[in-house]
Design a protein around this motif. Sequence first.
Motif, PDB file in Angstrom:
ATOM      1  N   TRP A  90     -48.867  42.735  -3.388  1.00 40.40           N
ATOM      2  CA  TRP A  90     -48.614  41.723  -2.881  1.00 40.40           C
ATOM      3  C   TRP A  90     -49.339  40.390  -3.593  1.00 40.40           C
ATOM      4  CZ3 TRP A  90     -52.109  39.384   1.117  1.00 40.40           C
ATOM      5  CH2 TRP A  90     -51.595  38.017   1.691  1.00 40.40           C
ATOM      6  N   PHE A  91     -50.674  40.655  -3.492  1.00 36.80           N
ATOM      7  CA  PHE A  91     -51.333  39.554  -4.257  1.00 36.80           C
ATOM      8  C   PHE A  91     -51.311  39.681  -5.801  1.00 36.80           C
ATOM      9  CE2 PHE A  91     -55.120  42.060  -5.680  1.00 36.80           C
ATOM     10  CZ  PHE A  91     -55.563  42.793  -4.512  1.00 36.80           C
ATOM     11  N   GLU A  92     -51.070  40.635  -6.401  1.00 32.84           N
ATOM     12  CA  GLU A  92     -50.793  40.659  -7.824  1.00 32.84           C
ATOM     13  C   GLU A  92     -49.472  39.692  -8.084  1.00 32.84           C
ATOM     14  OE1 GLU A  92     -51.035  44.692  -9.331  1.00 32.84           O
ATOM     15  OE2 GLU A  92     -52.952  44.438  -9.747  1.00 32.84           O
ATOM     16  N   ALA A 167     -59.763  32.580  -5.378  1.00 35.90           N
ATOM     17  CA  ALA A 167     -59.178  33.287  -4.260  1.00 35.90           C
ATOM     18  C   ALA A 167     -58.685  34.720  -4.670  1.00 35.90           C
ATOM     19  CB  ALA A 167     -58.009  32.451  -3.718  1.00 35.90           C
ATOM     20  N   ILE A 168     -58.178  35.000  -6.021  1.00 39.74           N
ATOM     21  CA  ILE A 168     -57.506  35.920  -6.429  1.00 39.74           C
ATOM     22  C   ILE A 168     -58.819  36.898  -6.724  1.00 39.74           C
ATOM     23  CG2 ILE A 168     -56.476  37.083  -8.112  1.00 39.74           C
ATOM     24  CD1 ILE A 168     -54.577  35.758  -5.975  1.00 39.74           C
ATOM     25  N   LEU A 169     -59.824  36.269  -7.216  1.00 39.40           N
ATOM     26  CA  LEU A 169     -61.166  36.765  -7.836  1.00 39.40           C
ATOM     27  C   LEU A 169     -61.716  37.652  -6.750  1.00 39.40           C
ATOM     28  CD1 LEU A 169     -63.171  37.432  -9.639  1.00 39.40           C
ATOM     29  CD2 LEU A 169     -64.352  35.452  -9.200  1.00 39.40           C
ATOM     30  N   VAL A 170     -61.740  37.175  -5.297  1.00 38.12           N
ATOM     31  CA  VAL A 170     -62.303  37.604  -4.217  1.00 38.12           C
ATOM     32  C   VAL A 170     -61.501  38.928  -3.996  1.00 38.12           C
ATOM     33  CG1 VAL A 170     -62.544  37.421  -1.620  1.00 38.12           C
ATOM     34  CG2 VAL A 170     -62.817  35.602  -3.033  1.00 38.12           C
ATOM     35  N   ALA A 171     -60.153  38.968  -3.857  1.00 39.09           N
ATOM     36  CA  ALA A 171     -59.277  40.221  -3.855  1.00 39.09           C
ATOM     37  C   ALA A 171     -59.588  41.260  -4.847  1.00 39.09           C
ATOM     38  CB  ALA A 171     -57.733  39.781  -3.661  1.00 39.09           C
ATOM     39  N   GLU A 203     -58.456  45.702 -14.994  1.00 40.81           N
ATOM     40  CA  GLU A 203     -58.722  44.612 -14.307  1.00 40.81           C
ATOM     41  C   GLU A 203     -59.910  43.658 -14.424  1.00 40.81           C
ATOM     42  OE1 GLU A 203     -56.577  42.063 -11.589  1.00 40.81           O
ATOM     43  OE2 GLU A 203     -56.148  44.268 -12.469  1.00 40.81           O
ATOM     44  N   SER A 204     -60.995  44.355 -15.182  1.00 43.21           N
ATOM     45  CA  SER A 204     -62.135  43.948 -15.518  1.00 43.21           C
ATOM     46  C   SER A 204     -62.001  42.635 -16.547  1.00 43.21           C
ATOM     47  CB  SER A 204     -63.069  44.811 -16.035  1.00 43.21           C
ATOM     48  OG  SER A 204     -62.509  45.383 -17.423  1.00 43.21           O
ATOM     49  N   ARG A 205     -60.874  42.648 -17.210  1.00 44.10           N
ATOM     50  CA  ARG A 205     -60.481  41.600 -17.866  1.00 44.10           C
ATOM     51  C   ARG A 205     -60.134  40.401 -17.246  1.00 44.10           C
ATOM     52  NH1 ARG A 205     -58.448  46.044 -21.419  1.00 44.10           N
ATOM     53  NH2 ARG A 205     -56.499  46.005 -20.560  1.00 44.10           N
ATOM     54  N   HIS A 206     -59.220  40.482 -16.096  1.00 42.04           N
ATOM     55  CA  HIS A 206     -58.685  39.641 -15.499  1.00 42.04           C
ATOM     56  C   HIS A 206     -59.894  38.934 -14.487  1.00 42.04           C
ATOM     57  CE1 HIS A 206     -54.860  42.453 -15.184  1.00 42.04           C
ATOM     58  NE2 HIS A 206     -55.231  41.887 -16.609  1.00 42.04           N
ATOM     59  N   MET A 207     -60.927  39.803 -14.143  1.00 39.45           N
ATOM     60  CA  MET A 207     -61.992  39.128 -13.199  1.00 39.45           C
ATOM     61  C   MET A 207     -62.817  38.324 -14.008  1.00 39.45           C
ATOM     62  SD  MET A 207     -62.970  42.093 -10.652  1.00 39.45           S
ATOM     63  CE  MET A 207     -63.272  43.307 -11.660  1.00 39.45           C
ATOM     64  N   PHE A 239     -57.122  36.225   4.620  1.00 42.50           N
ATOM     65  CA  PHE A 239     -56.104  36.779   4.984  1.00 42.50           C
ATOM     66  C   PHE A 239     -55.750  37.857   3.828  1.00 42.50           C
ATOM     67  CE2 PHE A 239     -55.201  32.637   6.868  1.00 42.50           C
ATOM     68  CZ  PHE A 239     -55.068  33.093   8.078  1.00 42.50           C
ATOM     69  N   ILE A 240     -56.208  38.008   2.723  1.00 38.73           N
ATOM     70  CA  ILE A 240     -55.916  38.790   1.789  1.00 38.73           C
ATOM     71  C   ILE A 240     -56.830  40.122   2.217  1.00 38.73           C
ATOM     72  CG2 ILE A 240     -56.440  39.826  -0.488  1.00 38.73           C
ATOM     73  CD1 ILE A 240     -55.896  36.822  -1.335  1.00 38.73           C
ATOM     74  N   VAL A 241     -57.961  40.164   2.360  1.00 42.08           N
ATOM     75  CA  VAL A 241     -58.826  41.274   2.672  1.00 42.08           C
ATOM     76  C   VAL A 241     -58.522  41.848   4.063  1.00 42.08           C
ATOM     77  CG1 VAL A 241     -61.245  41.929   3.323  1.00 42.08           C
ATOM     78  CG2 VAL A 241     -60.776  40.455   1.325  1.00 42.08           C
ATOM     79  N   THR A 242     -58.176  40.982   5.170  1.00 35.30           N
ATOM     80  CA  THR A 242     -57.779  41.666   6.482  1.00 35.30           C
ATOM     81  C   THR A 242     -56.498  42.037   6.444  1.00 35.30           C
ATOM     82  OG1 THR A 242     -57.025  39.388   7.235  1.00 35.30           O
ATOM     83  CG2 THR A 242     -59.491  39.930   7.494  1.00 35.30           C
ATOM     84  N   SER A 243     -55.761  41.997   5.378  1.00 33.17           N
ATOM     85  CA  SER A 243     -54.299  42.620   5.307  1.00 33.17           C
ATOM     86  C   SER A 243     -54.467  43.856   4.619  1.00 33.17           C
ATOM     87  CB  SER A 243     -53.497  41.659   4.664  1.00 33.17           C
ATOM     88  OG  SER A 243     -53.248  40.355   5.306  1.00 33.17           O
ATOM     89  N   MET A 244     -55.726  44.375   3.937  1.00 35.54           N
ATOM     90  CA  MET A 244     -55.400  45.573   2.884  1.00 35.54           C
ATOM     91  C   MET A 244     -55.265  46.847   3.660  1.00 35.54           C
ATOM     92  SD  MET A 244     -58.617  45.084   0.460  1.00 35.54           S
ATOM     93  CE  MET A 244     -58.660  44.061  -1.041  1.00 35.54           C
TER      94      MET A 244
END
Length: 305
Positions: A90-92, A167-171, A203-207, A239-244
């Motif tokens: 979803w978040f990707e 925001a995406i970084l947090v997820a 994902e380390s590159r994306h972060m 909302f991202i983290v609580t939806s995991m």
Amino acid sequence: MASSTARPTIHGDGPEEEPVARRLLHSAAVLSYDPAVEVDWDTPLDRDFHGASPEWSTLYGTAYWQELTEDQRRELTRQEAASVASTGIWFEMILQQMVLRDIYGKDPTGAGFQWALTEIAEECRHSIMFARGAQKLGAPAYRPRRAVLELGRLFKTLAFGEAAYAAILVAEEVLDVMQRDWMRDERVVPFVRTINNIHVVEESRHMKFARDETRRRLRGAGRLRRQVNALVVAGASYFIVTSMVNKAVYAQAGLDSGRALAEARANEHHKAMLRSSCSGLMDFLASAGLLTRPALAFYQRAHLI
């Protein structure tokens, strides 16, 4: 949101971006994976393994966990891992759409443009990999509740600049810490460990890019812009983290859903795991001026701080 009338972008065309983008392109050329080949999709699921490290289960450490058989614990962690993977898809997808929207019309010869497409390609492979992984774990299609899906639709349409990337970084950071544990844990089913390893490496590159972009976009930002963006990032992160972990995982694992949900919500062990996974992230947000008092309320409610 920015206080300036100019609309900041996620992937800029400035010279500061190019060296970082070139390094990331080189990294992707040297170390990338094809999950269709790397992951063992053909071997039947071995139910003697967990889907995730038991310590990361939302029920680990509760009275209910102590009553569960080993088979029930393993099934629960498999369903929880599948739910996390589904939320990851979803978040990707949100990230992919924001990046595509941003680079539309940009110079395709620039390293920043080419890195953006590389990142999108990796996220596409990750989403397919997570989908196949959840399916192999014997899980249904877990989705965030309707209100959260619609909020995500709004966020991906309106968010830009530092608000989008932070925001995406947090997820990504929360998922990264979980998966680093899971990929090393021999109690976790081997194909899931492979999935986690692939995601952590790529994902380390994306972060890295997300952190650099967040800092760069905030350079020279005024107090109002930081305050507003801090609140947007914190709300999206909540909302991202609580939806995991979808609440449907408990019934799917054959547990008493009402009791499991109540004990999971009160589980101090799981809250401590989340907080410990986010210590570095919170330091970064504070250094970027995005950990304001109103934002803290969201992070505390999500047990990230």
